[in-house]
Motif scaffolding. Structure first.
Motif, PDB file in Angstrom:
ATOM      1  N   VAL A 210      -9.345  -9.985   7.913  1.00  0.00           N
ATOM      2  CA  VAL A 210      -8.849  -9.518   6.617  1.00  0.00           C
ATOM      3  C   VAL A 210      -9.427 -10.355   5.479  1.00  0.00           C
ATOM      4  N   PHE A 211      -9.646 -11.647   5.738  1.00  0.00           N
ATOM      5  CA  PHE A 211     -10.214 -12.497   4.684  1.00  0.00           C
ATOM      6  C   PHE A 211     -11.542 -11.934   4.193  1.00  0.00           C
ATOM      7  N   ALA A 212     -12.291 -11.258   5.059  1.00  0.00           N
ATOM      8  CA  ALA A 212     -13.612 -10.748   4.684  1.00  0.00           C
ATOM      9  C   ALA A 212     -13.534  -9.688   3.591  1.00  0.00           C
ATOM     10  N   PHE A 213     -12.458  -8.877   3.563  1.00  0.00           N
ATOM     11  CA  PHE A 213     -12.379  -7.814   2.560  1.00  0.00           C
ATOM     12  C   PHE A 213     -11.182  -7.940   1.624  1.00  0.00           C
ATOM     13  N   ALA A 214     -10.182  -8.735   1.986  1.00  0.00           N
ATOM     14  CA  ALA A 214      -9.017  -8.927   1.120  1.00  0.00           C
ATOM     15  C   ALA A 214      -8.556 -10.379   1.232  1.00  0.00           C
ATOM     16  N   LEU A 228       4.024  -9.586   4.496  1.00  0.00           N
ATOM     17  CA  LEU A 228       2.761  -8.933   4.803  1.00  0.00           C
ATOM     18  C   LEU A 228       2.661  -8.519   6.268  1.00  0.00           C
ATOM     19  N   LEU A 229       3.401  -9.186   7.147  1.00  0.00           N
ATOM     20  CA  LEU A 229       3.355  -8.809   8.562  1.00  0.00           C
ATOM     21  C   LEU A 229       3.824  -7.377   8.771  1.00  0.00           C
ATOM     22  N   LEU A 288      -2.223  -5.806  -1.749  1.00  0.00           N
ATOM     23  CA  LEU A 288      -2.531  -6.481  -3.004  1.00  0.00           C
ATOM     24  C   LEU A 288      -1.353  -6.435  -3.967  1.00  0.00           C
ATOM     25  N   SER A 289      -0.598  -5.339  -3.960  1.00  0.00           N
ATOM     26  CA  SER A 289       0.574  -5.256  -4.838  1.00  0.00           C
ATOM     27  C   SER A 289       1.638  -6.238  -4.411  1.00  0.00           C
ATOM     28  N   LEU A 290       1.813  -6.433  -3.101  1.00  0.00           N
ATOM     29  CA  LEU A 290       2.766  -7.429  -2.611  1.00  0.00           C
ATOM     30  C   LEU A 290       2.353  -8.839  -3.038  1.00  0.00           C
TER      31      LEU A 290
END
Length: 293
Positions: A210-214, A228-229, A288-290
Motif C-alpha cells: 500500500v505504501f507504493a500507491f497510498a 483502516l483495518l 484517504l478521507s479517514l
C-alpha cells in the motif's frame, strides 16, 4: 552482520512504457514520491516489482535507478533468486550498483534437499547480505532457520506462508540460539491486515504494498490508526482475492489512479477489470478521507 531496518518498508513497482520497456524515468519519479514519506528501506525489483517478469538487464537497471535516486538515504535491497546462476548474476549486479542487500526469492523447478537449499543461500549471501523469503516451495522448520541464520551474510527471514504456529516456534528458536540481531518480516500480501497476529509473535517488520500507491494510508496505519483495518485493508484484501496476481495489479492500478502512469502488468499477470478498478478507486478515496479526518 546486521542491517538496521525499521518503519514502513517500500516495495516499488517496476513501470513499463507504451512499448512494454522499462520506464526508468517513471521509476525514478515513483521512488522520489515514496521517499518523501520516509520509508524504512526500499526493496526494488522484488515481488511487487514483478521480479519474475524482468530480464537480467532490466533488473540491473531498476536496481541502478533505485540506488541513484535513494543516494544512501535508506537501505536499498534488490530481489534475487530462481536458478542459481541467475541469482548470482543478479546479486553481483546489485552489489556493483551499490545496493545494500538482497531479498532472496525461492529457487524454481528444482526441489533439492535442505542441505542443497542452504548451499544455494550460502552462495548468494557471499555477494551481499540476504533476507530469505519463505514462500512457495521454501517451507522451513525452526531448526532450518537457525542453520541459515548461522550462514555469514544471512540477516533475516521474510515469511510468506502465514503459518503462525511455525513462525512462533521459529522466532523463539532463533532468538534462543542466535540472539536478537536476526530480522523477521511479515511478507504476506497486504501484510497490514495480519500484523496484529505477527506482532504477537514478536515480528514488527512488514512489507507494505500500500505504501507504493497510498503512502499516507500506510503511514497512518503504522502510526496506529486501527480504523483502516476494517475500512480499508479488509476490503482491499477482498478485492485482491478476486483474481490471481491482483496483489501486484492493484498496486499498479492504484498508482495510475493517483496520477502516475506506471503502465500495465506483464504476463502472466493481468490488469484489473474496469469494475475492480472502480472499486479500488473508491477504497483509496475512503482510506484517504479517514487519514485526513
Amino acid at each position: 552482520m546486521t542491517m538496521k531496518l525499521s518503519g514502513v518498508l517500500f516495495f516499488p513497482v517496476t513501470p513499463f512504457d507504451g512499448e512494454g520497456a522499462l520506464a526508468e524515468d517513471v521509476l525514478a519519479e515513483h521512488l522520489g514520491r515514496g521517499l518523501r514519506h520516509d520509508p524504512g528501506a526500499v526493496f526494488v525489483a522484488c515481488g511487487t516489482g514483478e521480479f519474475s517478469a524482468l530480464s537480467q538487464d532490466e533488473h540491473a537497471r531498476a536496481v541502478q535507478v533505485a540506488v541513484e535516486v535513494v543516494r544512501g538515504a535508506v537501505p536499498v535491497l534488490a530481489g534475487a533468486g530462481g536458478p542459481l546462476g541467475l541469482a548470482l548474476a543478479q546479486a553481483r549486479a546489485a552489489r556493483q550498483a551499490g545496493a545494500d542487500g538482497l531479498l532472496l526469492m525461492p529457487p524454481y523447478l528444482a526441489h533439492g534437499s535442505k542441505a542443497g537449499f542452504t548451499a544455494y543461500v550460502r552462495a548468494v549471501a557471499a555477494e551481499l547480505p540476504v533476507i530469505v523469503y519463505q514462500r512457495g516451495p521454501v517451507v522451513l522448520d525452526p531448526a532450518d532457520v537457525v542453520e541459515l541464520a548461522r550462514v555469514p551474510g544471512v540477516i533475516g527471514l521474510k515469511d510468506g506462508l502465514g503459518d503462525v504456529d511455525r513462525m512462533q516456534r521459529t522466532v523463539l528458536a532463533v532468538r534462543r540460539e542466535i540472539g536478537p540481531g536476526f530480522a523477521f518480516f511479515n511478507g504476506l500480501p497486504t501484510a497490514e491486515l495480519t500484523m496484529p497476529a505477527y506482532r504477537g509473535l514478536g515480528v514488527e517488520l512488514y512489507s507494505s504494498a500500500v505504501f507504493a500507491f497510498a503512502p499516507e494510508i500506510a503511514k497512518a496505519y503504522f502510526a496506529g490508526d486501527e480504523r483502516l483495518l476494517t475500512e480499508f485493508y479488509a476490503p482491499l484484501v477482498e478485492l485482491r482475492s478476486k483474481a490471481p496476481g491482483y496483489a501486484v495489479s492493484l498496486v499498479k492500478a492504484g498508482l495510475r489512479l493517483r496520477g502516475l502512469d506506471v503502465g500495465p502488468v506483464r504476463a502472466p499477470l493481468t490488469d484489473l477489470t474496469p469494475e475492480h478498478e472502480a472499486e479500488l478507486d473508491l477504497l483509496i478515496k475512503t482510506g484517504l478521507s479517514l487519514v485526513a479526518a
